[in-house]
Design an enzyme around this catalytic site. Structure first.
Site, PDB file in Angstrom:
ATOM      1  N   MET A  36       0.769  -1.223  -0.164  1.00  9.27           N
ATOM      2  CA  MET A  36      -0.043   0.209  -0.176  1.00  9.27           C
ATOM      3  C   MET A  36       0.731   1.368  -0.053  1.00  9.27           C
ATOM      4  O   MET A  36       1.803   1.429   0.682  1.00  9.27           O
ATOM      5  CB  MET A  36      -0.977   0.012   1.285  1.00  9.27           C
ATOM      6  CG  MET A  36      -1.693   1.352   1.574  1.00  9.27           C
ATOM      7  SD  MET A  36      -2.855   1.112   2.984  1.00  9.27           S
ATOM      8  CE  MET A  36      -1.615   1.354   4.360  1.00  9.27           C
ATOM      9  N   SER A 110       3.614  -6.675   2.120  1.00 10.35           N
ATOM     10  CA  SER A 110       2.379  -6.292   2.706  1.00 10.35           C
ATOM     11  C   SER A 110       1.146  -6.818   2.047  1.00 10.35           C
ATOM     12  O   SER A 110       0.979  -8.112   1.597  1.00 10.35           O
ATOM     13  CB  SER A 110       2.437  -4.754   3.100  1.00 10.35           C
ATOM     14  OG  SER A 110       1.354  -4.215   3.813  1.00 10.35           O
ATOM     15  N   GLN A 111       0.212  -5.876   1.583  1.00 10.05           N
ATOM     16  CA  GLN A 111      -0.950  -6.164   0.746  1.00 10.05           C
ATOM     17  C   GLN A 111      -0.795  -6.956  -0.591  1.00 10.05           C
ATOM     18  O   GLN A 111      -1.315  -7.793  -1.034  1.00 10.05           O
ATOM     19  CB  GLN A 111      -2.100  -5.100   0.593  1.00 10.05           C
ATOM     20  CG  GLN A 111      -1.387  -4.146  -0.484  1.00 10.05           C
ATOM     21  CD  GLN A 111      -2.527  -3.155  -0.824  1.00 10.05           C
ATOM     22  OE1 GLN A 111      -3.231  -2.514   0.155  1.00 10.05           O
ATOM     23  NE2 GLN A 111      -2.386  -2.243  -1.830  1.00 10.05           N
ATOM     24  N   ASP A 228       5.207  -5.545  14.938  1.00  7.20           N
ATOM     25  CA  ASP A 228       4.424  -4.739  13.763  1.00  7.20           C
ATOM     26  C   ASP A 228       3.313  -3.824  14.467  1.00  7.20           C
ATOM     27  O   ASP A 228       2.578  -4.630  15.364  1.00  7.20           O
ATOM     28  CB  ASP A 228       3.770  -5.832  12.987  1.00  7.20           C
ATOM     29  CG  ASP A 228       3.136  -5.215  11.721  1.00  7.20           C
ATOM     30  OD1 ASP A 228       2.854  -4.216  11.555  1.00  7.20           O
ATOM     31  OD2 ASP A 228       3.312  -5.777  10.563  1.00  7.20           O
ATOM     32  N   HIS A 284       6.552  -3.361  10.664  1.00  3.61           N
ATOM     33  CA  HIS A 284       6.067  -3.830   9.553  1.00  3.61           C
ATOM     34  C   HIS A 284       7.059  -3.409   8.230  1.00  3.61           C
ATOM     35  O   HIS A 284       7.448  -2.150   8.134  1.00  3.61           O
ATOM     36  CB  HIS A 284       4.851  -2.886   9.021  1.00  3.61           C
ATOM     37  CG  HIS A 284       4.221  -3.552   7.936  1.00  3.61           C
ATOM     38  ND1 HIS A 284       3.590  -5.002   8.069  1.00  3.61           N
ATOM     39  CD2 HIS A 284       3.697  -3.129   6.831  1.00  3.61           C
ATOM     40  CE1 HIS A 284       2.875  -5.297   6.902  1.00  3.61           C
ATOM     41  NE2 HIS A 284       3.037  -3.939   6.257  1.00  3.61           N
TER      42      HIS A 284
END
Length: 301
Positions: A36, A110-111, A228, A284
């Site tokens: 993202m 991530s995504q 995270d 993260h």
């Protein structure tokens, strides 16, 4: 006699060169999907990853996915382009790329981790061999505690929009993060109205093709960041989530119905040694180059 020795030496050199070139030619290609607010070619993120992989694996072909005609569109699409449309676009890119005909490894950040899993489940040709999910949220998220850098104002708007109506049709179709928003207090709404995550997690029924395609992976590697502060809950990075009906207690993958009912084949993959759970200290997407070389690189070689 000297000429014979020279000829033999020349042959030996050519054989060695052939072996080295053969090794380079057989390096499995790598496909990367960013997270993202990022883009395919940011020199401090995906561009950097591409560079260090190319340096360590001579001759490897690395495709860092770009969704859109330029880097700005690529970044904006990570917030606002329907994920199902993005996955279709990526499947088309991969099918047209001659470098990938024999198969490829995939690494999502991530995504990008759950998006590449959707590619594995929906688009088996060309074949994905190994999937490495670096901080991907495979059971979704229920909150955005922090947000990446300059995108913070966008994330403030996202939070408000999700609070107002994550599962309305308009929000689902135009806000990426809503498509993997998983509200444990509204499980029925999630199962019924989530247009992306509920589908790839088999929440509305079993798509045997999804299951078969995912189980074809050699390895499914999931990296969880142990400190995270962005993903809520962090255990989603290992396919765990909140226990249904509340948002405090979490359960690991093996205690979820997704695993016990084996809707995706994860239980069978686990028993076959195909699931790999890795933990790394840090927030993260924070990891060292040394960790990447020693822990992730072996899955790409």
């Amino acid at each position: 006699m000297c000429s014979v020795k020279m000829a033999a030496l020349s042959v030996a050199v050519l054989v060695l060169l052939g072996l080295r070139l053969g090794f380079a030619a057989t390096a499995v290609p790598l496909v990367i999907w960013h997270g993202m607010g990022d883009s395919c070619c940011n020199p401090q993120s995906m561009g950097y990853i591409k560079k260090i992989v190319e340096n360590k694996i001579p001759g490897i072909y690395v495709l860092s996915l770009k969704i859109g005609s330029n880097l700005i569109q690529d970044m904006e699409n990570s917030f606002f382009m329907n994920v199902n449309d993005q996955v279709r676009e990526v499947c088309s890119q991969l099918a047209k790329d001659p470098h990938l005909k024999g198969g490829y490894n995939a690494m999502g950040f991530s995504q990008g981790g759950q998006f590449l899993r959707a590619v594995a489940q929906r688009c088996p040709s060309p074949p994905m061999l190994n999937l490495i999910s670096v901080g991907g949220q495979h059971q979704g998220v229920y909150g955005f505690p922090h947000c990446p850098g300059e995108s913070s104002h966008i994330c403030d708007w996202i939070r408000k929009t999700l609070d107002l109506g994550a599962y309305t049709q308009a929000v689902q179709e135009h806000l990426v993060q809503a498509e993997y928003w998983h509200n444990p207090l509204k499980e029925e709404d999630y199962r019924k109205n989530s247009i992306f995550l509920a589908d790839i997690n088999q929440e509305r029924g079993i798509n045997e093709t999804y299951k078969k395609n995912l189980m074809a992976l050699k390895k499914f590697v999931m990296v969880k960041f142990l400190n995270d502060t962005m993903v809520d809950p962090p255990i989603s990075e290992w396919f765990g989530f909140y226990k249904s009906g509340q948002a405090k207690e979490t359960i690991p993958l093996k205690e979820t119905s997704l695993y016990t009912e084996d809707r995706l084949g994860l239980q069978e993959m686990d028993k076959a040694g195909k699931l790999v759970f890795l933990g790394v200290k840090g927030d993260h997407l924070h990891f060292s180059e040394e960790w990447f070389y020693t822990t992730i690189l072996p899955f790409l070689q």
